[in-house]
Design a protein around this motif. Sequence first.
Motif, PDB file in Angstrom:
ATOM      1  N   ALA A  74       0.833  -1.206   0.000  1.00 51.23           N
ATOM      2  CA  ALA A  74       0.000   0.000   0.000  1.00 51.23           C
ATOM      3  C   ALA A  74       0.869   1.258   0.000  1.00 51.23           C
ATOM      4  N   ILE A 276      -5.812  -9.297   2.643  1.00 56.46           N
ATOM      5  CA  ILE A 276      -6.926  -8.486   2.146  1.00 56.46           C
ATOM      6  C   ILE A 276      -8.249  -9.013   2.699  1.00 56.46           C
ATOM      7  N   TYR A 279      -8.582  -8.043   6.371  1.00 57.16           N
ATOM      8  CA  TYR A 279      -8.879  -6.619   6.511  1.00 57.16           C
ATOM      9  C   TYR A 279     -10.362  -6.349   6.231  1.00 57.16           C
ATOM     10  N   SER A 280     -10.892  -6.987   5.208  1.00 54.43           N
ATOM     11  CA  SER A 280     -12.274  -6.733   4.797  1.00 54.43           C
ATOM     12  C   SER A 280     -13.284  -7.240   5.830  1.00 54.43           C
ATOM     13  N   TRP A 322      -8.900  -1.278   6.999  1.00 55.11           N
ATOM     14  CA  TRP A 322      -8.647  -0.529   5.774  1.00 55.11           C
ATOM     15  C   TRP A 322      -8.488   0.962   6.076  1.00 55.11           C
TER      16      TRP A 322
END
Length: 399
Positions: A74, A276, A279-280, A322
């Motif tokens: 990121a 990912i 995190y979601s 996020w």
Amino acid sequence: MMARERRHQQQELKQNNLNGSNPASVAKAISAIHVSEWLTVMSLVFAGCCSNIYTLEVLVKSGSGGSGHLITLAQFGFVAAEGLISNLEFGWTVNDYEKTDEGEKVLRERKVWVPIRLRKRTVPLYIWATMVVLFFSASVLNNYALSFKVPMPVHIIFRSASLLFSLLMGIVVFRQKYTFAQIFGVLLVTAGVISSTYTSAHFHPSSNSQQSPLSDYLTGISMLFLALMLSSLLGYIQQITYDKYGRAQWREALFYTHFLALPMFAVFWMDIQTQIGEYSKSEGVTLRSVAESLGWGAGARSVFDGMSNIAPLFDVEVPSMWMNLILNMLTQYVCISGVHKLSSVASPVTLNLVLSIRKLVSLLISVHVFRNEGPWLGAFAVFVGTVVYLAGGQRKGTR
């Protein structure tokens, strides 16, 4: 921007000299420009870097210590995207130098097939590629070490201890000579790192890893050592590059060292996909609630109320992980932009001293806000050793 201000300042000084202006007023004007420039740079370095450490520790404390690859991706992706915009040129013609039959270089306009392209580089691509490998490896190791139960204060202190490897590399590889004060300063830094590592060895949060806590800790420390070596080598290559091509190339360096590294993340893609998904699934938060949790309640409300046309966006729920990653990504960009700008206006001695003070402030924030155990003796030795080293280099006449 700062380069343009300096050129404008020099033009004003020359004009004032021609017009017989008062020297005192000229000096005052120049001083005002420098003070404004330094305040801007210092704000970027201290606000950006210290808040970046804060957001990174928030991510670690919230259970995402194993997401170092996603955090690094990121950070690199955002800097590369911003740098791409500033490094693009548009148009169907380009000015370039061509050799005549007599061997002279003449600036001529020529047509191109594509109306969008990257600006012409000042530094050869192979130099940036070398820096990319070193910078990418050091960044991945530094962030991934957090997955191995290395406390944040120790993490900060290790990243302040590059003087040891810089000195060894200077002696062995570049045949440089150092003063007694510089060597003594490096010994103090080394003692501080060893002390911090030893006193923090008992701090091991619970882990689902099959390794023992001590084994985890030593693995993380080994990663930080390797990252230090790579960062020291990178520092010497940067110094040689800037000496040859000029320090004004910091924006080009910022872009290529991040942009060219993006394909390397393919090696960690399976791990990044897992991160990912984690995190979601995290709890949802809004930008308004994040601002209030940071103590910005009244100030944030006045800002939000002043932007009533986009007010609904402040109440949109985003997974908390996020949101924290976005804040970390933005503060990382502010931090590295400030460091690169500082390197273009300050000597290496001043640069290292400012960054050492900044890391000390980050350590204080980590200990005070997150109630971490502070290895104070080691931190003090590292800070004093850095100051002694820099003072010794200044007396020697090194920059």
